[in-house]
Motif scaffolding. Structure first.
Motif: not given
Length: 91
Positions: A14-42
């Motif tokens: 919290k409070g860390a500067p945002p990265p210069a570019e968003p991570p390539a594996n995180v779509p814009k406006d996606a919530h982290w809970a929606d990125l967890a894949r079926e059949g995986t352990l998170v």
């Protein structure tokens, strides 16, 4: 015993500067809970020194609906009764 591939979620401090570019594996406006894949352990990791919870009942339920097999939290959680009510293994 549960065995499955892992979906890893690493939180920024919290409070860390945002990265210069968003991570390539995180779509814009996606919530982290929606990125967890079926059949995986998170596996979720909280940054050192942070005191907020990174997982609660609503997010655990969302992951369960998405087909996640279980959640390992290296950090804080909240809403323990809700977490337990999902019957999703959380440790």
């Amino acid at each position: 015993v549960t065995a499955a591939p892992v979906s890893t979620i690493l939180f920024a401090a919290k409070g860390a500067p945002p990265p210069a570019e968003p991570p390539a594996n995180v779509p814009k406006d996606a919530h982290w809970a929606d990125l967890a894949r079926e059949g995986t352990l998170v596996f979720m990791q909280q940054p050192p020194g942070q005191t907020n919870a990174i997982c609660g009942g609503i997010m655990a339920l969302r992951m369960k609906v998405r087909g996640v097999k279980g959640v390992v939290v290296a950090g804080r959680v909240r809403d323990l009764p809700e977490l337990r009510s999902t019957n999703l293994p959380v440790s």
